[in-house]
Design an enzyme around this catalytic site. Structure first.
Site, PDB file in Angstrom:
ATOM      1  N   GLN A  26       0.863  -1.171   0.000  1.00  0.00           N
ATOM      2  CA  GLN A  26       0.000   0.000   0.000  1.00  0.00           C
ATOM      3  C   GLN A  26       0.905   1.227   0.000  1.00  0.00           C
ATOM      4  OE1 GLN A  26      -2.990  -0.777  -0.996  1.00  0.00           O
ATOM      5  NE2 GLN A  26      -4.281  -0.198   0.735  1.00  0.00           N
ATOM      6  N   SER A  27       0.493   2.304  -0.673  1.00  0.00           N
ATOM      7  CA  SER A  27       1.401   3.421  -0.933  1.00  0.00           C
ATOM      8  C   SER A  27       1.705   4.261   0.301  1.00  0.00           C
ATOM      9  CB  SER A  27       0.822   4.318  -2.034  1.00  0.00           C
ATOM     10  OG  SER A  27       0.704   3.593  -3.240  1.00  0.00           O
ATOM     11  N   THR A  28       0.753   4.404   1.225  1.00  0.00           N
ATOM     12  CA  THR A  28       0.942   5.271   2.381  1.00  0.00           C
ATOM     13  C   THR A  28       0.398   4.592   3.636  1.00  0.00           C
ATOM     14  OG1 THR A  28      -1.195   6.386   2.101  1.00  0.00           O
ATOM     15  CG2 THR A  28       0.707   7.329   0.941  1.00  0.00           C
TER      16      THR A  28
END
Length: 485
Positions: A26-28
């Site tokens: 997941q990016s963040t």
């Protein structure tokens, strides 16, 4: 004779003898907390690998990169583990919900495709299974990677456009320096604690008089004053602590445009430095290159014109580092120390301290080029002449000047006295709070009572020390001036 039937012709028995790796990202950190359904779908790929024929012990999930962006592989340890396993020939298939989970960088993505083609590793997403050795699949994977990289660029451009639009109105919530507080509705106000406001105001006023940040620092240290520091990160974020003044803290107050009420965006610029991997370095930009400047956004401790003069004064003080710097005001036995210029070469003259009779000297040519000194002459002759001229010029307004000087000194004495009263008031509050905490604990809870009692004693000792120092100052620096009320 039975023949095994596989869900795809690309999936061969040799693949099932190797590992199936499910890569989760997941990016963040915010996405990890809020987009839990996406994370759950990625973990469910392990069940799909088992349905394709992999035994459970050979299905491995790599989720080290949760909360990390796919724009680069530099800090993604999980991605690096995956690439290493593929390079060792241990992976039969890599499973992701979409190829952007692996990378949004074209260079990283195409390296993965080439590596999978060499070691005959399959790639699977929710649309199907791809064999990088097959030209058509390789083309499709390359197109997907290019589209996801372009999507990242579009998203970044859209977010930056929104950010700049908000910054042009001065509404972007940037980190505030000490002396300000942001309310729940987003508005910014001065710090409610009077001692904080008075300390920052005193720094600005003393710099206007002393014209030297180092001199302001020395004065605060001589008066045993402290500066406030707001903890920005960690468990104590938002807590105010009082520390010994440093030069960097003084300079920040004088150079931050926030204290002049000005919102600024783009004071610093990130520059790419060559290397493997390349690194980003932060560089401060001159004031004329700032991207966005919006005055009157914050309540101010000084005017914008004062702020510009302070910056100019600090640049002028950098005599040894700036080509056109004038040098900082200096103390010394000579009246014109740091002010005298050589009439022959224009360089700043120094004062000799080795002999019994001090002299103004210009030795720059001698030091730089081994040439003869320009000139030198005794201090006492020139200083005596300057003293006569100065006293003659001041004679008509001597009484008025003296009264003004007394008024300024008395005001400074009162401000310093108020500052010490606020320090003692804060220390008394800390003592009272420690006492209330000690009184509120049950006597039977002895371990907590002992800790609170020790804290109370520490607060009492700090209060007594401050009161003793204040008593000494009242007999010396804070004593009323003669001739004043």
């Amino acid at each position: 004779m039975s023949i095994a039937v596989f869900p795809s012709q690309k999936l061969q028995p040799r693949h099932l003898q190797l590992q199936a790796i499910v890569y989760v990202r997941q990016s963040t950190p915010r996405q990890v907390l809020e987009n839990q359904e996406s994370t759950r779908r990625q973990y469910q790929l392990a069940e799909r690998a088992r349905q394709l024929g992999w035994p459970t012990p050979q299905v491995q999930v790599i989720d080290d990169d949760l909360g990390l962006s796919g724009a680069s592989s530099h800090q993604r340890g999980g991605f690096q583990r995956l690439v290493a396993a593929i390079g060792l020939g241990e992976v039969g298939m890599v499973l992701v919900t979409e190829v952007s989970r692996l990378s949004r960088s074209n260079s990283d993505w195409h390296r993965v495709i080439e590596l999978c083609a060499v070691f005959r590793t399959l790639i699977a997403d929710e649309d199907g299974i791809y064999d990088p050795q097959d030209p058509n699949d390789r083309l499709l994977l390359g197109v997907k990677g290019t589209l996801f990289a372009a999507e990242l660029h579009i998203l970044r451009a859209r977010m930056r456009g929104n950010l700049l639009n908000k910054a042009r109105r001065g509404e972007l919530a940037l980190r505030l320096p000490v002396g300000y507080r942001r309310l729940g509705d987003g508005s910014v106000v001065l710090d409610p604690e009077e001692e904080v406001r008075q300390t920052l105001t005193r720094i600005v006023e003393r710099f206007a008089v002393l014209r030297n940040a180092r001199a302001v620092q020395r004065e605060l240290n001589d008066q045993r004053l402290r500066m406030p520091r707001l903890i920005q990160v960690g468990a104590d974020a938002g807590k105010l602590v009082w520390v010994q003044p440093t030069y960097q803290m003084i300079q920040q107050v004088l150079t931050s445009p926030v204290y002049a009420g000005v919102f600024v965006y783009g004071r610093r610029k990130l520059e790419m430095a060559p290397g493997d991997p390349p690194t980003l370095n932060e560089r401060r930009r001159p004031i004329e290159e700032w991207d966005i400047v919006v005055p009157g956004v914050y309540p101010a401790y000084l005017t914008y014109d004062q702020y510009l003069r302070n910056r100019q004064q600090l640049r002028d003080n950098m005599y040894n580092f700036a080509k056109k710097g004038r040098g900082a005001p200096r103390e010394g036995p000579a009246l014109l120390q740091g002010l005298m210029l050589c009439g022959r070469c224009g360089r700043r003259m120094t004062v000799s301290h080795g002999g019994e009779y001090r002299r103004y000297e210009c030795r720059r040519a001698q030091l730089d080029y081994a040439a003869s000194p320009c000139q030198s002459f005794p201090v006492r002759h020139l200083d005596a002449a300057v003293e006569v001229i100065l006293l003659e010029a001041m004679q008509p307004a001597t009484l008025e000047t003296t009264l003004q000087a007394f008024a300024v000194l008395d005001r400074e004495r009162r401000e310093l006295d108020r500052h010490w009263q606020l320090r003692i008031e804060r220390a008394r509050y800390e003592t009272d709070r420690a006492q209330r905490q000690y009184d509120a604990v049950e006597p039977e809870n002895r371990s907590v009572a002992r800790t609170l009692e020790a804290r109370w004693n520490t607060a009492l000792q700090a209060l007594e020390k401050l009161q003793a120092e204040y008593a000494v100052l009242q007999r010396t620096e804070l004593r009323p001036l003669e001739g004043t009320d």
